[in-house]
Design an enzyme around this catalytic site. Structure first.
Site, mmCIF file in Angstrom:
data_model
loop_
_atom_site.group_PDB
_atom_site.id
_atom_site.type_symbol
_atom_site.label_atom_id
_atom_site.label_comp_id
_atom_site.label_asym_id
_atom_site.label_seq_id
_atom_site.Cartn_x
_atom_site.Cartn_y
_atom_site.Cartn_z
ATOM 1 N N SER A 1 36.145 34.366 34.462
ATOM 2 C CA SER A 1 35.323 34.287 35.552
ATOM 3 C C SER A 1 34.710 35.781 35.815
ATOM 4 O O SER A 1 35.659 36.678 35.989
ATOM 5 C CB SER A 1 35.967 33.787 36.721
ATOM 6 O OG SER A 1 35.430 33.721 37.851
ATOM 7 N N TYR B 1 43.369 32.924 41.938
ATOM 8 C CA TYR B 1 42.477 32.433 40.979
ATOM 9 C C TYR B 1 41.807 33.944 40.073
ATOM 10 O O TYR B 1 41.976 33.821 38.745
ATOM 11 C CB TYR B 1 41.268 31.793 41.173
ATOM 12 C CG TYR B 1 39.941 31.633 40.337
ATOM 13 C CD1 TYR B 1 40.194 30.428 39.727
ATOM 14 C CD2 TYR B 1 38.839 32.217 40.569
ATOM 15 C CE1 TYR B 1 39.163 30.009 38.519
ATOM 16 C CE2 TYR B 1 37.775 31.705 39.561
ATOM 17 C CZ TYR B 1 37.964 30.995 38.793
ATOM 18 O OH TYR B 1 36.991 30.750 37.956
#
Length: 268
Positions: A145, A158
């Site tokens: 990401s 995350y």
């Protein structure tokens, strides 16, 4: 473009939805010999594999797979390798987002996200490596990401898992490229997938078809770190080249998310 994917065998995790599902379909469209679809949601896996089997008969092989379980990941990848005697692509895409205020984060959440977003990728990568080393070729594609490349407030858990995936992938590329192996990691900004759960995707998100089209183009080029779309590339450049401006952006984003949590209970 078809040449790189034609007659190839791939294993894809998280394959019943989102980017992984679109990648599965696009690999088949580009002439893949077989795609082994791994997903933990049996109903979705059955539905989507049947849909694709109707379009690409004899080329779709669903295997129920929980990527937090090493043996289940190994079964998926080894089944793909045995099918035609070669394993060309392993795409470790299964994962989930996590955007929460720090006070809501528990060690149980840390454990779960690490197991899913990081260890699931590790299981897939390190199961594929000995198979690919023995045959002298193969391409591992891992999902990360933009949050793994730049710090994002309210996404520490995350971001930690995604940053680790990037570092691992890059390190393996330098180590094993001399043996014919390739490694890629894609780092998207917002893509309209089920990762947002019940919330509507952000206004600046892009379609999953656009995302996968770009990712596959870069995989064919054997790009190692794939950042998309342009807004993500601009943000990464800002972080690397104009740190003071990025700091302002990140602090404004933190303030915005703080207020959104206070007034709406969500981050956007």
């Amino acid at each position: 473009m078809n040449g790189y994917f034609e007659n190839k065998v791939a294993a894809v995790t998280g394959a019943a939805s989102g980017i992984a599902l679109e990648m599965t379909e696009q690999l088949l469209k580009r002439g893949a010999k077989a795609v082994f679809m791994g997903d933990v949601k049996e109903e979705n896996l059955t539905r989507e594999s049947k849909r694709l089997e109707d379009k690409y008969p004899g080329k779709v092989f669903p295997i129920l797979t929980d990527v937090t379980k090493e043996k289940q990941v190994a079964r998926l990848i080894e089944s793909a390798a045995e099918y035609a005697g070669h394993l060309d692509f392993v795409c470790n895409i299964a994962g989930m987002g996590m955007t929460l205020p720090t006070e809501q984060i528990t060690f149980e959440i840390w454990d779960y996200i690490i197991d899913l977003n990081l260890k699931g990728v590790i299981y897939g990568t390190y199961t594929a490596i000995p198979i690919m080393r023995k045959q002298g070729f193969g391409h591992v594609v891992n999902a990360s990401s933009i949050a793994g490349l730049v710090p994002v407030p309210y996404q520490a858990v995350y971001a930690a898992t995604k940053a680790a995936v990037i570092s691992m992938t890059e390190s393996l590329q330098y180590e094993l490229e001399v043996e014919g192996l390739c490694f890629s990691v894609f780092c998207p900004y917002n893509v309209r997938t089920p990762i947002f759960g019940d919330m509507a995707p952000p206004a600046d998100s892009i379609g999953v078809d656009e995302a996968v089209e770009y990712i596959l183009q870069e995989i064919e080029k054997k790009s190692v770190v794939i950042v998309l779309p342009q807004i993500a590339r601009d943000l990464y450049a800002l972080y690397r080249e104009h740190k003071e401006e990025f700091d302002k952006f990140a602090r404004n984003l933190a303030a915005e998310r703080r207020e959104n949590y206070r007034t709406k209970g969500t981050y956007y």
